[in-house]
Design an enzyme around this catalytic site. Structure first.
Site, PDB file in Angstrom:
ATOM      1  N   LYS A 116       0.824  -1.213   0.000  1.00 26.77           N
ATOM      2  CA  LYS A 116       0.000   0.000   0.000  1.00 26.77           C
ATOM      3  C   LYS A 116       0.857   1.261   0.000  1.00 26.77           C
ATOM      4  CE  LYS A 116      -4.214  -2.051   1.709  1.00 26.77           C
ATOM      5  NZ  LYS A 116      -3.848  -3.462   1.948  1.00 26.77           N
TER       6      LYS A 116
HETATM    7  C1  PLP Z   1      -4.454  -4.536   1.373  1.00 26.89           C
HETATM    8  C2  PLP Z   1      -3.645  -5.770   1.221  1.00 26.89           C
HETATM    9  C3  PLP Z   1      -3.979  -6.768   0.290  1.00 26.89           C
HETATM   10  C4  PLP Z   1      -5.234  -6.703  -0.566  1.00 26.89           C
HETATM   11  O1  PLP Z   1      -5.192  -5.673  -1.510  1.00 26.89           O
HETATM   12  P1  PLP Z   1      -6.510  -5.303  -2.347  1.00 26.89           P
HETATM   13  O2  PLP Z   1      -6.130  -4.156  -3.211  1.00 26.89           O
HETATM   14  O3  PLP Z   1      -7.551  -4.966  -1.327  1.00 26.89           O
HETATM   15  O4  PLP Z   1      -6.889  -6.502  -3.122  1.00 26.89           O
HETATM   16  C5  PLP Z   1      -3.142  -7.862   0.174  1.00 26.89           C
HETATM   17  N1  PLP Z   1      -2.039  -7.995   0.961  1.00 26.89           N
HETATM   18  C6  PLP Z   1      -1.694  -7.067   1.867  1.00 26.89           C
HETATM   19  C7  PLP Z   1      -0.473  -7.281   2.700  1.00 26.89           C
HETATM   20  C8  PLP Z   1      -2.463  -5.909   2.027  1.00 26.89           C
HETATM   21  O5  PLP Z   1      -2.110  -4.981   2.938  1.00 26.89           O
END
Ligand code: PLP
Length: 471
Positions: A116
């Site tokens: 993220k």
């Molecule tokens: C948020 C997150 C995901 C999922 O991502 P999306 O865009 O909601 O599909 C997967 N792995 C981790 C470690 C995350 O923080």
């Protein structure tokens, strides 16, 4: 480039308007009026492989309508000039080979150790730029049970025109996750510990956005996974990875997913001309996307289940609306009808033609906790690679997808650093993953966390007293 609402009942907006708004006023999500082709010829594609991440990002942003500011926004995010600190290592998203034609794309080298960061680090300079132009300030509000909070804090701490309020459920986040939210020391960052669960936090956030008078005076905004800037930024690493490995044909991807944001970003890169084959959705026991692709019925589960991969513990996949819009041939009336049904009964049937289109690009696998453990042990035992549980869900999906991926290379996304889940990783692999040097002092930093009851009025009073946007 203009952006349209998937629900078709809001005016079109510019790139910056879409980013500042988050969601469209008719309840829809923003989609570009068309997908711009970038890196069109073979020579250009070969270049992407060697271009810096920052330069690729600037090209993608420019194509999406960020205008002349695209290049400096991308370099502020991924390649700042000294003495500004670098958020990422030289290779923002390194590819690591784990088998013949099998690669892991490590997206967790940012400041809060999850993928993220890649999008959030761009949202920081984007917000400052757009708000300075408009002479505005914002209060950013988010509820988090996982990685979004830490990534938002790292991206928005110290920003001139933004105050950040993160609501986190008391006792429900790991200590590493909590510390990424509470130790920034920045005056514009407010971590609120709500005496309730994640649903209580999210209900408060929804109620505050729904209070039009409060939302206007506080200039509320959100940075959750439906924000177009997150999709645009995430498409960059698909361009880079696909062009790096595509010498012998298109590259397949396996994506650990919850809200479908990351997987949709890959589909977007494909529409823009990136040499991408199939995209496999790897989900845990929270399998709404798996059921949708396999059965054609998109239906909310009664509750979300706690798994080893908590960042994917969701009931509904908010960005699914975007791919459904495309699969329906952008028929917004049909999309509105389906989501009206969803609001009433919690589910709908995907029309057969749309389902067929979805299946042209996507496949899906649901992975149990037991199989997640098995995959973590296998990749560690075979090649010495320590994967976080989310990354392991994708690896298991790569190895078990039915029908199997018939071609290599395949890239499996690694979405969090194993040190973010130290207890789980140690129990399953016996390895105690150390925190990277840049955050090795995380446990000795002092924390600031405001305890509040699970009560919207208390949160409103807190924001009113501290938001610099309040007018
Ligand atoms: C948020 C997150 C995901 C999922 O991502 P999306 O865009 O909601 O599909 C997967 N792995 C981790 C470690 C995350 O923080």
């Amino acid at each position: 480039m203009r952006y349209l609402s998937t629900r078709g009942q809001a005016p079109s907006v510019s790139f910056f308007e879409a980013v500042l708004a988050g969601m469209a006023p008719d309840g829809g999500l923003y989609a570009p009026e068309s997908f711009p082709i970038v890196f069109a010829d073979t020579a250009e594609r070969a270049n992407v492989a060697s271009m810096s991440f920052s330069f690729t990002a600037s090209q993608v942003l420019a194509a999406f309508g960020a205008g002349a500011s695209a290049a400096h926004l991308a370099s502020d995010a991924y390649l700042p000039n000294p003495p500004a600190p670098r958020a990422f290592p030289m290779h923002v998203a390194p590819l690591v080979q784990i088998g013949p034609g099998e690669w892991v794309l490590e997206l967790f080298h940012g400041p809060s150790l999850s993928f993220k960061d890649i999008a959030m680090q761009l949202i920081g300079p984007l917000y400052d730029h757009a708000l300075a132009q408009q002479g505005r300030r914002l209060s950013v509000l988010c509820a988090t049970s996982g990685d979004t909070g830490g990534a938002a804090v790292e991206a928005l701490k110290g920003r001139e025109r933004v105050d950040l309020f993160v609501l986190t459920p008391k006792g429900r986040v790991s200590e590493v996750q909590r510390r990424f939210m509470t130790t920034s020391g920045a005056a514009n960052v407010h971590a609120l510990e709500i005496d309730g669960d994640f649903d209580a936090c999210q209900a408060i956030v929804k109620a505050l956005f729904a209070d039009a008078a409060f939302a206007a005076r506080a200039q509320l905004s959100g940075v959750n996974s439906i924000n177009w800037a997150r999709i645009a930024a995430q498409s960059v690493y698909y361009h880079v990875a696909a062009n790096t490995l595509s010498a012998h044909g298109p590259v397949n991807f396996v994506v650990p997913t919850g809200n479908f944001g990351d997987a949709y970003s890959g589909w977007v890169a494909k529409q823009m001309g990136a040499p991408i084959g199939r995209i496999v959705l790897a989900v845990n026991a929270n399998d709404i996307l798996y059921r949708a692709v396999k059965t054609g019925r998109y239906e909310r589960a009664a509750r979300s289940q706690a798994t080893l991969s908590p960042a994917m513990d969701i009931q509904v996949a908010s960005n699914f609306e975007r791919i459904l819009f495309e699969a329906l041939g952008r028929d917004d009336a049909a999309l509105r009808a389906l989501y009206a049904g969803f609001a009433q009964s919690g589910g709908f049937e995907i029309p057969p033609a749309a389902l067929a289109r979805l299946r042209e690009d996507f496949d899906a696998v649901s992975v149990s906790d037991a199989d997640t453990e098995k995959a973590m042990q296998a990749v560690y035992g075979d090649v010495g690679y320590v994967a976080c549980p989310h990354t392991a869900v994708a690896l298991e999906a790569l190895w078990t997808v039915d029908p199997p991926l018939d071609a290599r290379p395949v890239v499996s996304l690694a979405t969090a650093h194993p040190a973010k889940f130290p207890e789980t990783v140690a129990r399953i692999t016996g390895v105690h993953p150390p925190l990277p040097a840049k955050c090795a002092d995380l446990f000795s930093r002092s924390e600031s966390l405001a305890p509040l009851p699970a009560d919207g009025e208390a949160v409103k009073a807190y924001i009113r007293a501290r938001s610099r946007a309040w007018s």
